[in-house]
Design a protein around this motif. Structure first.
Motif, PDB file in Angstrom:
ATOM      1  N   HIS A   1       5.473 110.217 101.258  1.00  0.00           N
ATOM      2  CA  HIS A   1       4.508 110.608 102.289  1.00  0.00           C
ATOM      3  C   HIS A   1       3.077 110.319 101.862  1.00  0.00           C
ATOM      4  CE1 HIS A   1       4.906 114.016  99.573  1.00  0.00           C
ATOM      5  NE2 HIS A   1       3.806 114.548 100.062  1.00  0.00           N
ATOM      6  N   ILE A   2       2.827 110.277 100.546  1.00  0.00           N
ATOM      7  CA  ILE A   2       1.479 109.897 100.092  1.00  0.00           C
ATOM      8  C   ILE A   2       1.284 108.398 100.290  1.00  0.00           C
ATOM      9  CG2 ILE A   2      -0.033 109.724  98.067  1.00  0.00           C
ATOM     10  CD1 ILE A   2       1.103 112.317  97.069  1.00  0.00           C
TER      11      ILE A   2
ATOM     12  N   ASP B   1       6.997 108.235  92.477  1.00  0.00           N
ATOM     13  CA  ASP B   1       8.113 109.130  92.746  1.00  0.00           C
ATOM     14  C   ASP B   1       8.603 108.960  94.191  1.00  0.00           C
ATOM     15  OD1 ASP B   1       9.695 111.373  93.298  1.00  0.00           O
ATOM     16  OD2 ASP B   1       8.734 112.491  91.677  1.00  0.00           O
TER      17      ASP B   1
ATOM     18  N   ALA C   1       9.860 110.967  96.071  1.00  0.00           N
ATOM     19  CA  ALA C   1       9.468 112.118  96.887  1.00  0.00           C
ATOM     20  C   ALA C   1       8.010 112.029  97.336  1.00  0.00           C
ATOM     21  CB  ALA C   1       9.690 113.398  96.095  1.00  0.00           C
ATOM     22  N   ALA C   2       7.264 111.097  96.756  1.00  0.00           N
ATOM     23  CA  ALA C   2       5.848 110.957  97.131  1.00  0.00           C
ATOM     24  C   ALA C   2       5.648 109.906  98.207  1.00  0.00           C
ATOM     25  CB  ALA C   2       5.030 110.601  95.896  1.00  0.00           C
TER      26      ALA C   2
ATOM     27  N   HIS D   1       1.242  96.295  91.652  1.00  0.00           N
ATOM     28  CA  HIS D   1       0.828  97.554  91.052  1.00  0.00           C
ATOM     29  C   HIS D   1      -0.220  98.253  91.914  1.00  0.00           C
ATOM     30  CE1 HIS D   1      -1.548 100.200  88.486  1.00  0.00           C
ATOM     31  NE2 HIS D   1      -0.373 100.484  87.989  1.00  0.00           N
TER      32      HIS D   1
ATOM     33  N   LYS E   1       5.463  93.682  96.530  1.00  0.00           N
ATOM     34  CA  LYS E   1       5.404  94.714  95.511  1.00  0.00           C
ATOM     35  C   LYS E   1       4.349  94.349  94.468  1.00  0.00           C
ATOM     36  CE  LYS E   1       8.412  97.249  92.410  1.00  0.00           C
ATOM     37  NZ  LYS E   1       9.626  97.177  91.624  1.00  0.00           N
TER      38      LYS E   1
ATOM     39  N   MET F   1      -2.190 102.415  92.399  1.00  0.00           N
ATOM     40  CA  MET F   1      -2.466 103.658  91.679  1.00  0.00           C
ATOM     41  C   MET F   1      -1.902 104.864  92.432  1.00  0.00           C
ATOM     42  SD  MET F   1      -3.829 102.534  89.030  1.00  0.00           S
ATOM     43  CE  MET F   1      -4.381 104.034  88.250  1.00  0.00           C
ATOM     44  N   LEU F   2      -0.860 104.624  93.216  1.00  0.00           N
ATOM     45  CA  LEU F   2      -0.250 105.725  93.952  1.00  0.00           C
ATOM     46  C   LEU F   2       0.998 106.195  93.204  1.00  0.00           C
ATOM     47  CD1 LEU F   2      -0.608 104.196  97.523  1.00  0.00           C
ATOM     48  CD2 LEU F   2      -1.968 106.020  96.507  1.00  0.00           C
ATOM     49  N   PRO F   3       1.382 107.463  93.397  1.00  0.00           N
ATOM     50  CA  PRO F   3       2.568 107.961  92.688  1.00  0.00           C
ATOM     51  C   PRO F   3       3.828 107.196  93.083  1.00  0.00           C
ATOM     52  CG  PRO F   3       1.746 109.564  94.270  1.00  0.00           C
ATOM     53  CD  PRO F   3       0.732 108.486  94.200  1.00  0.00           C
TER      54      PRO F   3
ATOM     55  N   ASP G   1       2.699 106.703 102.457  1.00  0.00           N
ATOM     56  CA  ASP G   1       2.628 106.457 103.897  1.00  0.00           C
ATOM     57  C   ASP G   1       1.222 106.648 104.453  1.00  0.00           C
ATOM     58  OD1 ASP G   1       5.261 105.834 103.985  1.00  0.00           O
ATOM     59  OD2 ASP G   1       5.948 107.776 104.726  1.00  0.00           O
ATOM     60  N   GLU G   2       0.353 107.288 103.658  1.00  0.00           N
ATOM     61  CA  GLU G   2      -1.024 107.476 104.127  1.00  0.00           C
ATOM     62  C   GLU G   2      -1.827 106.176 104.054  1.00  0.00           C
ATOM     63  OE1 GLU G   2      -2.971 110.602 101.980  1.00  0.00           O
ATOM     64  OE2 GLU G   2      -1.417 112.064 102.414  1.00  0.00           O
ATOM     65  N   VAL G   3      -1.273 105.205 103.360  1.00  0.00           N
ATOM     66  CA  VAL G   3      -2.015 103.957 103.132  1.00  0.00           C
ATOM     67  C   VAL G   3      -2.006 103.066 104.369  1.00  0.00           C
ATOM     68  CG1 VAL G   3      -1.996 101.821 101.785  1.00  0.00           C
ATOM     69  CG2 VAL G   3      -1.586 104.008 100.672  1.00  0.00           C
ATOM     70  N   THR G   4      -3.150 102.463 104.619  1.00  0.00           N
ATOM     71  CA  THR G   4      -3.278 101.521 105.731  1.00  0.00           C
ATOM     72  C   THR G   4      -3.478 100.120 105.167  1.00  0.00           C
ATOM     73  OG1 THR G   4      -4.328 103.182 107.121  1.00  0.00           O
ATOM     74  CG2 THR G   4      -4.718 100.886 107.714  1.00  0.00           C
ATOM     75  N   LYS G   5      -2.569  99.240 105.504  1.00  0.00           N
ATOM     76  CA  LYS G   5      -2.754  97.837 105.126  1.00  0.00           C
ATOM     77  C   LYS G   5      -2.631  96.996 106.391  1.00  0.00           C
ATOM     78  CE  LYS G   5      -1.205  98.085 100.315  1.00  0.00           C
ATOM     79  NZ  LYS G   5      -2.474  97.941  99.608  1.00  0.00           N
TER      80      LYS G   5
END
Lengths: 345, 485
Positions: free
Chosen positions: A75-76, A70, A72-73, A64, A62, A66-68, A78-82
């Motif tokens: 799915h945003i 919330d 409910a976010a 910091h 965990k 710059m993604l939301p 989940d767009e991240v690739t690490k």
């Protein structure tokens, strides 16, 4: 007199008429230890491995971003690739790999479609690891199976349950962005590796030790009850070396046989590993002699040095044991035993 | 006795030459018209037309090209709204079935519990095994989720939902709402709202202090740099200082770390004023996608670009700029040459010229992705010579700083008329340049005054600006680090 296995094979056992015949048919303590340690273990690539599932979880540390935040976010996020990707291997001009060279020969031909004898083998394997990645998803992360199973028709030879899981785990473990379970610096690491089987392994190892120790303890008491003088002496020596509140030895003076057995049981329950080491220790008797000598002021213990009269026995208990076991010092040893015996009588 | 060589004499003479007009001096322009001239400075530095774009690409494409936003919040923070892909799925939260159950068999209703209330009555849903079901009721709130009654669309009485499709974690997708052929009612709707993300500006400063009569000291040797000739030490030093400040600001736009915790608290204070020190998230802190590499391959480039842009909300074909140093440019060239070696002979491309004037060398710097994206590798001098390069360990083969091999992929596209990368500053404090006069003569460009702020034989020039960088779609960018284990 020397300390040895309580039930050594060969003449000494056969020459012990007072001993219960059944004692000699039992396994020695060394055999018990060896057999018990072999439980659930297999042989893989020349080394012993634990047989069974080993789920490794890799999660994002965990930190910091710059993604939301919330829920409910999700799915945003989940767009991240690490990815845990390729790295140079420190101090070399090679790159990190998820398999050793011999393992590569075992597993990569099928994946690369290339035989190890091929001229391009080295290039192809290097490129394979350069492109290798372990994608880690947000949320709960990923789980890898890194355990071993017995090969078909073998009770000894082992192989990874999942080659992909095994090499992904090895690869991730070699990556500097991956922290171990107890490391959590978010500015240093991106991923955390959690060996979910680690507690199971610890429990199994502790259980395995307890199991060995219980068998050794039962054998020791049975042998003593059957009149085996070695067993009776060993009980005394264990109390004198690792008994007492501090585990530094206690006196057996005035103790009944049953009381001694109770004391040894306490030692066994309190520290199974120390009990096991003591019972397998060939120098147990000498160590007991030194502890008694110090306790009854027949040996001087200054700092780490041991003295008997004006003679230095050595620095540390190990050297003192060697000194007493040296035939050149047998006169001093006999005098020490006599002095202690006289003190205790 | 040897002849006196005046050109080798190291001396400093007092000089008061009025022809050294200050009107062209950059610091004067900054002093008088800083707010609107700040972008111009980015262009003006250096004699090369490409100097700004090469050395300060972020400042250049944002501040320099007018892609700026100004904010007025008192705490220097600001928000932007982001929206992800349209939500089409929901997850099974829990199940009461076992592997022996046959949910939905014989055209019966069966219950499933989803983690949220995203699906609604009448919708067609698709299970992970692509089995179509219809939602037969309004979802009911239960412990741990929302309970739905579903029915299989299949005409077969033998059909049922496999157990794995109704276990916790299984992802279901939504289709269209199918209703009765007459007298049907309208269906519910679900909407997306954007989510807010927060960033803040950094307040950055620099100071040039001068003492005594240094302003009027002329150098024996002139310094020529970027097409300018400097005779006065202070002129040269001022120019150098401004360039250095520009480099520090550009560096901070890339590397700055956000310092507000989850509760909105900043834990770093300015020991002089007691005020909190705000530090905004720079470019790298905003890019969430990350990977590492050792030897670059076209396979790696292709897979990474696929991962990023396949997942990203906007599936448009984009131009991707990958900023890297000399090392990264080499790696990109090597990767593409190696990959193309099997298809074409590069000999005639590598050698040019005629007769005895042959030239060797041609290099790849653009990769065309199978999905249509264009990946342009751009050299960023900051990554070779910047602060991160200076503290970087060395590459095991080429011995260049590892920072020179890192690759920062930034989507420089414009979406809905808005650049994806925006420079942000505080309204009224875009860039401030003032002088603190003392007894020393002031540098060129700063008018001498009868009043002094100190009786000390010194003066100082102060620069202060508020700055931040904002990625509107951070998920369209990635960081690829070249690292040791």
């Amino acid at each position: 007199m020397e300390v040895r296995d309580l039930n050594p094979s060969g003449a000494s056992t056969m020459d012990a008429p007072a001993k219960d015949q059944s004692i000699s048919n039992r396994k020695t303590n060394a055999e018990i230890a060896q057999e018990a340690q072999g439980l659930s273990m297999g042989k893989y690539n020349g080394t012993k491995v634990r047989i069974g599932s080993r789920i490794i979880r890799i999660e994002l540390i965990k930190k910091h971003d710059m993604l939301p935040k919330d829920p409910a976010a999700q799915h945003i996020r989940d767009e991240v690739t690490k990815n845990i990707g390729s790295q140079w291997k420190s101090g070399t001009k090679d790159i990190i790999r998820g398999l050793s060279r011999s393992e590569e020969i075992m597993f990569l031909p099928n994946i690369l479609g290339l035989k190890p004898e091929h001229a391009n083998w080295d290039t192809a394997t290097k490129e394979f690891w350069a492109n290798f990645k372990v994608p880690v998803t947000a949320g709960d992360g990923i789980e890898l199976e890194a355990g071993f199973k017995f090969k078909d028709n073998s009770a000894e030879e082992a192989e990874p349950i999942s080659v992909d899981g095994y090499m992904s785990y090895q690869f991730a473990q070699a990556n500097s962005n991956v922290a171990n379970e107890d490391e959590d610096n978010p500015v240093t690491y991106t991923f955390r590796l959690i060996d979910t089987a680690q507690q199971d392994i610890k429990d199994e190892q502790a259980f395995s030790v307890r199991k060995i120790v219980d068998r050794m303890f039962n054998k020791l008491l049975n042998d003593a009850d059957a009149g085996d003088a070695d067993a009776v002496n060993t009980i005394d020596w264990i109390i004198e070396t690792i008994g007492g509140d501090k585990g530094l030895g206690d006196t057996i003076y005035g103790m009944s046989g049953v009381k001694k057995q109770l004391e040894v049981e306490k030692i066994k329950d309190k520290s199974p590993v120390a009990f096991k080491e003591a019972i397998l220790d060939k120098d147990l008797e000498t160590k007991a002699l030194i502890r008694k000598g110090v306790k009854y002021s027949k040996i001087r213990h200054e700092g780490t040095a041991y003295f008997i009269g004006n003679k230095a026995m050595g620095n540390g208990e190990r050297q003192a044991v060697l000194w007493l076991n040296d035939p050149n010092n047998s006169d001093e040893k006999v005098m020490l035993i006599a002095a202690i015996k006289q003190y205790m009588s | 006795m040897a002849t006196h060589q005046q050109s080798l004499e190291l001396y400093a003479a007092s000089f008061n030459d009025k022809e050294f007009s200050s009107s062209n001096h950059i610091s004067k322009a900054l002093l008088t018209q800083s707010e609107w001239l700040a972008p111009m400075v980015t262009h003006a530095f250096g004699s090369s037309a490409l100097y700004g774009s090469r050395n300060f690409p972020l400042s250049f494409v944002t501040e320099g090209m007018g892609s700026t936003k100004k904010i007025s919040s008192t705490d220097l923070s600001y928000k932007i709204a982001v929206m992800g892909r349209p939500k089409k799925t929901s997850m099974i939260a829990q199940t009461s079935y076992t592997a022996a159950d046959r949910p939905g068999r014989g055209h019966t209703k069966f219950k499933v519990i989803f983690a949220d209330r995203w699906f609604h009555k009448s919708l067609s849903l698709y299970s992970p095994s692509r089995i179509e079901c219809r939602v037969q009721n309004d979802p009911i709130a239960v412990a741990g989720g929302w309970e739905y009654d579903l029915m299989l669309m299949s005409p077969s009485a033998e059909a049922y939902i496999p157990f794995t499709d109704v276990t916790a974690g299984a992802i279901w997708g939504r289709g269209v709402a199918k209703v009765g052929k007459e007298r049907s009612r309208g269906v519910e709707s679900r909407s997306h709202t954007p989510f807010a993300i927060q960033n803040q500006l950094s307040v950055v400063r620099d100071t040039y202090k001068l003492a005594g009569n240094v302003k009027n000291k002329v150098m024996v040797l002139e310094i020529k740099v970027d097409g300018k000739t400097f005779k006065f030490w202070t002129q040269w030093e001022m120019y150098y200082r401004q360039l250095e400040f520009k480099e520090k600001c550009e560096s901070d736009l890339w590397y700055s770390e956000y310092n507000k915790d989850e509760n909105g608290v900043i834990h770093v204070d300015d020991e002089d004023s007691g005020e909190v020190v705000t530090s905004g998230a720079g470019m790298l802190a905003q890019i969430p996608n990350t990977d590492s590499y050792s030897i670059l391959t076209t396979n790696k480039i292709e897979n990474l670009v696929t991962d990023i842009f396949f997942n990203a909300s906007d599936a448009d074909i984009v131009n991707v700029d990958v900023y890297t140093g000399t090392g990264g440019m080499r790696e990109a060239d090597r990767a593409m040459k190696l990959s193309s070696a099997g298809f074409i002979a590069l000999g005639d491309k590598m050698i040019s010229g005629e007769g005895r004037n042959l030239q060797y060398g041609a290099y790849f710097n653009t990769y065309r992705h199978p999905d249509g994206h264009t990946v342009n590798f751009k050299k960023l001098p900051l990554m070779d010579k910047g602060v991160m390069a200076d503290i970087s360990t060395r590459h095991p083969i080429d011995n260049l700083p590892l920072e020179s091999y890192n690759m920062y992929c930034v989507d420089m596209s414009t979406y809905d008329g808005q650049r994806n990368v925006q420079y942000v500053s505080e309204s009224g404090r875009e860039e401030i340049n003032k002088v603190v006069p003392g007894m020393s003569p002031l540098p060129d460009g700063y008018n001498d005054t009868l009043y002094a702020s100190t009786d000390i034989d010194a003066a100082s020039v102060e620069w202060m600006k508020t700055q931040g960088i904002q990625l509107m779609k951070p998920t369209n960018c990635f960081k690829l680090f070249c690292q040791f284990n």
